[in-house]
Design a protein around this motif. Structure first.
Motif, PDB file in Angstrom:
ATOM      1  N   ALA A   1      13.717  14.912  -6.036  1.00  0.00           N
ATOM      2  CA  ALA A   1      12.349  14.442  -5.828  1.00  0.00           C
ATOM      3  C   ALA A   1      11.581  14.412  -7.155  1.00  0.00           C
ATOM      4  CB  ALA A   1      11.632  15.341  -4.823  1.00  0.00           C
ATOM      5  N   HIS A   2      11.850  15.382  -8.015  1.00  0.00           N
ATOM      6  CA  HIS A   2      11.170  15.461  -9.313  1.00  0.00           C
ATOM      7  C   HIS A   2      11.570  14.289 -10.210  1.00  0.00           C
ATOM      8  CE1 HIS A   2       9.307  17.074 -12.860  1.00  0.00           C
ATOM      9  NE2 HIS A   2      10.458  17.222 -13.487  1.00  0.00           N
ATOM     10  N   GLN A   3      12.806  13.859 -10.121  1.00  0.00           N
ATOM     11  CA  GLN A   3      13.258  12.708 -10.912  1.00  0.00           C
ATOM     12  C   GLN A   3      12.507  11.441 -10.505  1.00  0.00           C
ATOM     13  OE1 GLN A   3      17.500  12.486 -10.448  1.00  0.00           O
ATOM     14  NE2 GLN A   3      17.907  13.986 -12.050  1.00  0.00           N
ATOM     15  N   ARG A   4      12.267  11.298  -9.179  1.00  0.00           N
ATOM     16  CA  ARG A   4      11.556  10.119  -8.698  1.00  0.00           C
ATOM     17  C   ARG A   4      10.067  10.179  -9.020  1.00  0.00           C
ATOM     18  NH1 ARG A   4      14.911  10.640  -4.058  1.00  0.00           N
ATOM     19  NH2 ARG A   4      13.239  11.684  -2.937  1.00  0.00           N
ATOM     20  N   ASP A   5       9.512  11.396  -9.052  1.00  0.00           N
ATOM     21  CA  ASP A   5       8.066  11.550  -9.258  1.00  0.00           C
ATOM     22  C   ASP A   5       7.818  12.753 -10.170  1.00  0.00           C
ATOM     23  OD1 ASP A   5       5.372  11.415  -9.109  1.00  0.00           O
ATOM     24  OD2 ASP A   5       5.190  11.851  -6.968  1.00  0.00           O
ATOM     25  N   PRO A   6       8.039  12.599 -11.474  1.00  0.00           N
ATOM     26  CA  PRO A   6       8.000  13.744 -12.402  1.00  0.00           C
ATOM     27  C   PRO A   6       6.621  14.376 -12.570  1.00  0.00           C
ATOM     28  CG  PRO A   6       8.265  11.677 -13.591  1.00  0.00           C
ATOM     29  CD  PRO A   6       8.429  11.350 -12.157  1.00  0.00           C
TER      30      PRO A   6
ATOM     31  N   ARG B   1       0.840  -1.208   0.000  1.00  0.00           N
ATOM     32  CA  ARG B   1       0.000   0.000   0.000  1.00  0.00           C
ATOM     33  C   ARG B   1       0.874   1.257   0.000  1.00  0.00           C
ATOM     34  NH1 ARG B   1      -4.748   0.909   4.416  1.00  0.00           N
ATOM     35  NH2 ARG B   1      -2.967   1.295   5.793  1.00  0.00           N
ATOM     36  N   ALA B   2       1.993   1.201   0.712  1.00  0.00           N
ATOM     37  CA  ALA B   2       2.922   2.339   0.714  1.00  0.00           C
ATOM     38  C   ALA B   2       3.444   2.610  -0.689  1.00  0.00           C
ATOM     39  CB  ALA B   2       4.088   2.068   1.671  1.00  0.00           C
ATOM     40  N   GLU B   3       3.743   1.538  -1.421  1.00  0.00           N
ATOM     41  CA  GLU B   3       4.237   1.697  -2.795  1.00  0.00           C
ATOM     42  C   GLU B   3       3.161   2.344  -3.666  1.00  0.00           C
ATOM     43  OE1 GLU B   3       6.988   1.876  -5.610  1.00  0.00           O
ATOM     44  OE2 GLU B   3       7.360   1.121  -3.569  1.00  0.00           O
ATOM     45  N   CYS B   4       1.907   1.989  -3.440  1.00  0.00           N
ATOM     46  CA  CYS B   4       0.805   2.608  -4.195  1.00  0.00           C
ATOM     47  C   CYS B   4       0.725   4.100  -3.891  1.00  0.00           C
ATOM     48  CB  CYS B   4      -0.520   1.939  -3.838  1.00  0.00           C
ATOM     49  SG  CYS B   4      -0.699   0.255  -4.445  1.00  0.00           S
ATOM     50  N   TYR B   5       0.845   4.449  -2.621  1.00  0.00           N
ATOM     51  CA  TYR B   5       0.788   5.866  -2.245  1.00  0.00           C
ATOM     52  C   TYR B   5       1.949   6.645  -2.869  1.00  0.00           C
ATOM     53  CZ  TYR B   5      -2.923   5.159   1.227  1.00  0.00           C
ATOM     54  OH  TYR B   5      -4.115   4.890   1.853  1.00  0.00           O
ATOM     55  N   ILE B   6       3.117   6.035  -2.914  1.00  0.00           N
ATOM     56  CA  ILE B   6       4.272   6.692  -3.529  1.00  0.00           C
ATOM     57  C   ILE B   6       3.994   6.961  -5.005  1.00  0.00           C
ATOM     58  CG2 ILE B   6       6.671   6.365  -4.241  1.00  0.00           C
ATOM     59  CD1 ILE B   6       7.079   4.812  -1.595  1.00  0.00           C
ATOM     60  N   ARG B   7       3.448   5.970  -5.684  1.00  0.00           N
ATOM     61  CA  ARG B   7       3.177   6.108  -7.118  1.00  0.00           C
ATOM     62  C   ARG B   7       2.059   7.116  -7.385  1.00  0.00           C
ATOM     63  NH1 ARG B   7       5.473   2.085 -10.401  1.00  0.00           N
ATOM     64  NH2 ARG B   7       6.669   0.559  -9.217  1.00  0.00           N
TER      65      ARG B   7
END
Length: 468
Positions: A300-305, A192-198
């Motif tokens: 942070a932008h590279q991980r979550d553009p 669930r944490a991975e879903c929230y990250i995505r």
């Protein structure tokens, strides 16, 4: 010696035999415990457990187990104390031992099945519930728990399928029930944490990952991920705490150590920045902080553009660095991902005004002072320049006209920058002395993105980005 003669033993052998018997009795007294002592420990354990003195009760049950390792009830009672202390992992071996000593001990099987179900071990839990029902088919608790085990297995499969299809909202909804049934299962929380990250929600990811560090004996991966999430949020102290926990588990972990060096460097820089804030050295501070803020946001932008909040914060860092073109670009990109955000709309408007303003007259540049200069520094710069560019200092008409223009700009800069309200408007991208700018309206917010204002006194500074 008479028994020895009847047994046909010589004097020496008889003496040795008697010595062994005596030693055996003495050793029992040293290493073992009498039944009375065991009963005393069990009784004390029961009383202390009832009184809520769990640590003391556990000590007595330890002694009872050591005194009699063949009594299934002793193991079961110690397991009860472990459960009362919230130590389900320690209770499991005792329940298993009790079942080994007495396979038809249904209470132990039911208790073990409940723990396994909460840990997400559906197959093992089902086996315990089915074993109970084979001997007691009308056991209502076992029936209900077996239904939960079957439901849990189906939900786990559906959640995995939704996750692999990229349907993170559905995965989260399914895992809500999964975690309700098996709150001690780290895998469900990690998924669930991975879903929230995505989905761009690092705060909720942190909430799910934090308990997994206790649910696994060696969860370096969770500590490292937590550290990186806190780092991306600008919370360098929590980031450092988590990566240190990772290294406590294995000081040679290369990935953790590499990240630790990065966080340690940032933490040192930001601590130094806080000292500059407390000393009132704003010019040094802003020079110190802006590039680091841009780097953190860029990572942070590279991980979550597609994270609009990350882009917004980097735009604000660019504004602090007086790089208005890049600030406008980031705000425009952020608007594509979150067109309904008032913060982003206002930020873009302010960045565009600042860019336009920078192409006209900049009162800070006119006086040659930083955007964070205090009133004393501004007045000092004004006096020096006013004396230098006073028209009376020049002879030719052309020189006088040039000096008059300069002198007017210098006076205007001093007027705006020494008036708090006018300066606030100028910092927001509006020239309070420009009629065209005044018609545009919109005071806007003052351009300090990290929850502090260097022109106000009081309060301690904490480096926190806004995206959360």
């Amino acid at each position: 010696m008479e028994p020895c003669r009847r047994a046909g033993l010589s004097g020496v052998l008889c003496s040795l035999s008697l010595l062994c018997v005596i030693l055996d009795i003495q050793l029992d007294g040293v290493f073992g415990a009498t039944q009375a002592e065991i009963e005393h420990h069990l009784e004390m354990g029961r009383k202390l457990l009832a009184a809520g003195q769990l640590a003391e009760a556990l000590s007595h049950y330890h002694s009872a187990v050591e005194g009699d390792s063949k009594n299934y009830l002793t193991f079961y009672k110690r397991a009860a104390v472990f459960l009362a202390m919230g130590k389900s992992k320690s209770a499991l071996p005792d329940l298993t031992k009790a079942i080994q000593l007495k396979p038809d001990f249904l209470a132990a099987r039911l208790q073990r099945g409940n723990i396994l179900l909460k840990q997400g071990s559906t197959q093992e839990a089902r086996e315990d519930f089915e074993a109970v029902l084979q001997r007691s088919s009308d056991n209502e608790e076992a029936q209900n728990q077996l239904m939960k085990a079957n439901e849990l297995e189906e939900l786990q499969e559906e959640a995995q399928a939704a996750y692999h299809q990229g349907d993170y909202s559905t995965t989260i909804a399914l895992l809500e029930r999964v975690i309700e049934i098996s709150p001690w299962d780290p895998e469900s929380r990690e998924l669930r944490a991975e879903c929230y990250i995505r989905m761009g929600d690092p705060q909720k990811a942190i909430q799910d990952l934090t308990p997994t560090t206790r649910l696994r004996n060696d969860n370096r991966a969770a500590f490292l991920k937590l550290s990186k999430l806190h780092y991306s949020l600008g919370d360098h102290h929590e980031s450092l705490n988590n990566v240190r926990e990772c290294l406590k588990l294995d000081q040679d972990d290369k990935e953790c150590f590499s990240h630790y060096k990065q966080v340690k460097k940032l933490s040192k820089q930001l601590d130094s920045a806080e000292e500059l804030i407390e000393e009132g050295r704003w010019v040094v501070f802003m020079t110190y902080l802006s590039p680091e803020a841009i780097d953190v946001c860029s990572e942070a932008h590279q991980r979550d553009p597609r994270n609009a909040n990350v882009l917004r914060d980097r735009a604000e860092a660019y504004i602090l660095n007086q790089d208005y073109e890049k600030a406008v670009e980031d705000y425009q990109e952020a608007r594509e991902f979150d067109g309904d955000s008032n913060d982003i709309k206002e930020g873009l408007d302010r960045a565009q005004r600042l860019l336009k303003q920078s192409r006209k007259r900049d009162y800070y540049k006119i006086l040659g002072v930083s955007r964070n200069a205090n009133k004393q520094e501004i007045t000092k710069a004004y006096r020096k320049l006013a004396q230098q560019w006073h028209p009376d200092n020049f002879q030719s008409e052309a020189e006088k006209k040039e000096a008059e223009k300069k002198f007017i700009d210098i006076a205007s800069a001093k007027e705006v920058l020494t008036d708090p309200e006018m300066r606030q408007k100028f910092d927001a991208g509006e020239d309070p002395l420009d009629p065209e700018s005044q018609q545009g309206g919109g005071g806007g917010q003052q351009g300090w993105p990290f929850h502090f204002n260097p022109f106000e006194s009081g309060g301690s500074f904490h480096f926190k980005f806004q995206y959360n």
